[in-house]
Design a protein around this motif. Structure first.
Motif, PDB file in Angstrom:
ATOM      1  N   ARG A   1       0.865  -1.177   0.000  1.00 58.13           N
ATOM      2  CA  ARG A   1       0.000   0.000   0.000  1.00 58.13           C
ATOM      3  C   ARG A   1       0.905   1.231   0.000  1.00 58.13           C
ATOM      4  O   ARG A   1       2.120   1.116   0.220  1.00 58.13           O
ATOM      5  N   ALA A   2       0.347   2.370  -0.258  1.00 57.25           N
ATOM      6  CA  ALA A   2       1.148   3.601  -0.308  1.00 57.25           C
ATOM      7  C   ALA A   2       0.428   4.698   0.466  1.00 57.25           C
ATOM      8  O   ALA A   2      -0.783   4.618   0.744  1.00 57.25           O
ATOM      9  N   ARG A   3       1.193   5.744   0.789  1.00 57.61           N
ATOM     10  CA  ARG A   3       0.641   6.861   1.553  1.00 57.61           C
ATOM     11  C   ARG A   3       1.165   8.177   0.999  1.00 57.61           C
ATOM     12  O   ARG A   3       2.348   8.326   0.711  1.00 57.61           O
ATOM     13  N   LYS A   4       0.249   9.118   0.755  1.00 57.48           N
ATOM     14  CA  LYS A   4       0.577  10.478   0.342  1.00 57.48           C
ATOM     15  C   LYS A   4       1.433  10.514  -0.924  1.00 57.48           C
ATOM     16  O   LYS A   4       2.491  11.155  -0.973  1.00 57.48           O
ATOM     17  N   LEU A   5       0.969   9.812  -1.948  1.00 64.47           N
ATOM     18  CA  LEU A   5       1.663   9.873  -3.233  1.00 64.47           C
ATOM     19  C   LEU A   5       1.434  11.221  -3.895  1.00 64.47           C
ATOM     20  O   LEU A   5       0.429  11.913  -3.638  1.00 64.47           O
TER      21      LEU A   5
END
Length: 508
Positions: free
Chosen positions: A101-105
């Motif tokens: 998952r990713a955050r603040k792309l």
């Protein structure tokens, strides 16, 4: 894609060489393809044709081969090239399940948020990058959660946990001109360690931004949300771990075989040529005895009237010792068979369910040990279709839950069409009550089709499915080879019938 090739190795005199199978994966990539679509880019696909064996060897031997693509009449298709990379993946010993998952792309879209997807690459020895997996696109989301995915350890890192890996994150564009968000590098070894320490996250960095922006930190953070490592065990892993093969032979003594004193009988003992029963018994037994430490085999008969009361029996010891039906090696079984023939009266019917149930009881007792310590093979030699088909189907379905395989060899020239129903190759075998077999444990082989084959070829055909069946059973029971990682917790392979044992290791 993958393909298999077999290479025979020289062996000492008197020893039959075992074929060594190699599984080879071919990866294809193209560069500078001609654009065949007026408004968008081409949607290429590759058709790989195998011209001849010599051509195949050439591809595999070179490992990497690049050729120019040609149009009709031999003209070059511009600068278009195709590259074929061959890699031996026989040593593949596991699968990895990853979830990112990713955050603040970074937001790459003017009127909406980015539509991110992630690509995972491995770095080859020549520093080229091979795409391992591409996630789905998550629409309009700067903190996406991608679906978990599975890859083999071979595909991920060539089974080298320190091999460099690279992850790239993109903003999807329907025209194919995806916007680069950022990337990071790692290794599978680092992934496991970081995940175990609850620190599995990486800065997603855009090198251009890093050079231009003074206080640039990242274009978002990518987090490894889950990691599972499924260790795959092979048939040889179990054998090397001490799993013993217990071999039982069951011989048909029904009257349809003919009077053993008559040369036309399938049981006729010819001093110059072994009959079909003996040929099948020796070919298969000599292979099985190499996997049995005490070299003692149970030898049973069915369908005969036996002394002293000459009552019909469907599971008698051919050495006439009901307390110990085992014989010393294959030669002991052969001698017991030859001594048994003049002492019994061939009769009938052809009932095999009692013997299947007898061996199943032994296998059930072994299963309670909770170890991969002993697997049972029942070799049934018969000249006709079984009479108790319903009971036989019921017995096989019950046995499919146990560490057991059944090989049925049909001798003579009878019509064995109905026997094929017991072999689950064409579908799942069901009991008369409709209960399906847990797994396919029956292999049926008509001996007449292998009469001219060598003993080694006969044994290979008859025993072909046993290694898979053994591994399938221990996969279902989540039992690793003895002496393996006792702290491993079993894990299945959702949506796929088990072909190997998987144990989750290396992660909490």
């Amino acid at each position: 894609m993958s393909a298999g090739s077999e290479r025979g190795a020289a062996a000492p005199a008197g020893v039959v060489p075992a074929p060594r199978a190699s599984k080879v994966e071919l990866r294809l990539s193209c560069r500078h393809l001609l654009d065949r679509d007026p408004l968008t880019k081409s949607d290429p696909s590759v058709v790989l044709l195998l011209q001849s064996q010599s051509q195949w060897v050439q591809i595999v031997a070179q490992k990497k081969m690049t050729r120019s693509l040609l149009l009709k009449f031999g003209r070059n298709a511009g600068k278009s090239t195709i590259t074929v990379i061959a890699e031996d993946i026989s040593g593949n010993n596991g699968y990895v399940e990853l979830s990112f998952r990713a955050r603040k792309l970074d937001d790459k879209d003017l009127f909406s948020k980015s539509d991110p997807f992630l690509e995972l690459y491995r770095v080859n020895d020549d520093q080229s990058e091979q795409l391992v997996y591409r996630t789905e696109v998550v629409k309009n989301n700067l903190s996406p959660v991608w679906e978990p995915f599975k890859v083999s350890l071979s595909n991920l890192c060539s089974c080298e946990e320190t091999r460099p890996l690279k992850c790239l994150v993109w903003d999807y564009d329907s025209r194919g001109k995806h916007d680069f968000i950022g990337e990071f590098s790692t290794t599978f070894e680092e992934m496991q360690k970081a995940f175990g320490e609850d620190q599995a996250q990486w800065d997603c960095v855009n090198a251009k931004y890093k050079q231009k922006k003074r206080h640039y930190k990242n274009s978002g953070v990518v987090i490894l949300a889950d990691l599972k490592f499924y260790r795959v065990h092979s048939f040889l892993d179990y054998i090397m771990g001490g799993c013993q093969i217990h071999f039982t032979v069951a011989i048909d003594f029904t009257a349809s075989n003919g009077d053993p004193r008559n040369s036309c009988s399938l049981h006729y003992i010819n001093p110059f040529q072994p009959n079909e029963y003996l040929q099948a018994l020796v070919a298969v037994g000599e292979i099985c005895q190499d996997y049995d430490s005490d070299k003692r085999f149970s030898a049973l008969g069915f369908g005969a009237r036996i002394p002293p009361k000459y009552e019909v029996s469907h599971d008698f010891a051919i050495n006439f010792n009901p307390e110990d039906d085992e014989c010393e090696g294959i030669q002991g079984v052969v001698e017991a068979y030859q001594n048994c023939l003049p002492r019994v009266q061939l009769y009938g019917p052809t009932n095999v369910a009692p013997i299947i149930s007898k061996v199943a009881r032994m296998a059930a007792a072994e299963e309670h040990t909770g170890e991969a310590s002993q697997y049972y093979i029942l070799l049934v030699l018969t000249d006709g279709v079984v009479t108790d088909m319903a009971d036989t189907r019921e017995a096989i379905v019950r046995a499919s839950h146990l560490p057991m395989s059944i090989i049925i060899v049909g001798v003579g020239n009878a019509d064995f069409t109905d026997m094929q129903t017991l072999d689950g190759d064409d579908g799942i075998l069901r009991s008369p009550r409709g209960e399906p077999a847990l797994r396919d444990i029956v292999q049926f082989v008509p001996f007449r089709e292998l009469k001219s084959a060598s003993p080694a070829a006969l044994a290979k055909c008859v025993l072909a499915e046993v290694p898979r069946q053994l591994v399938e059973f221990y996969s279902y029971k989540e039992l690793p080879p003895r002496g393996g990682d006792t702290h491993a917790q079993g894990a299945g392979w959702p949506g796929v019938r088990p072909a190997s044992v998987s144990s989750t290791v290396g992660v909490p």
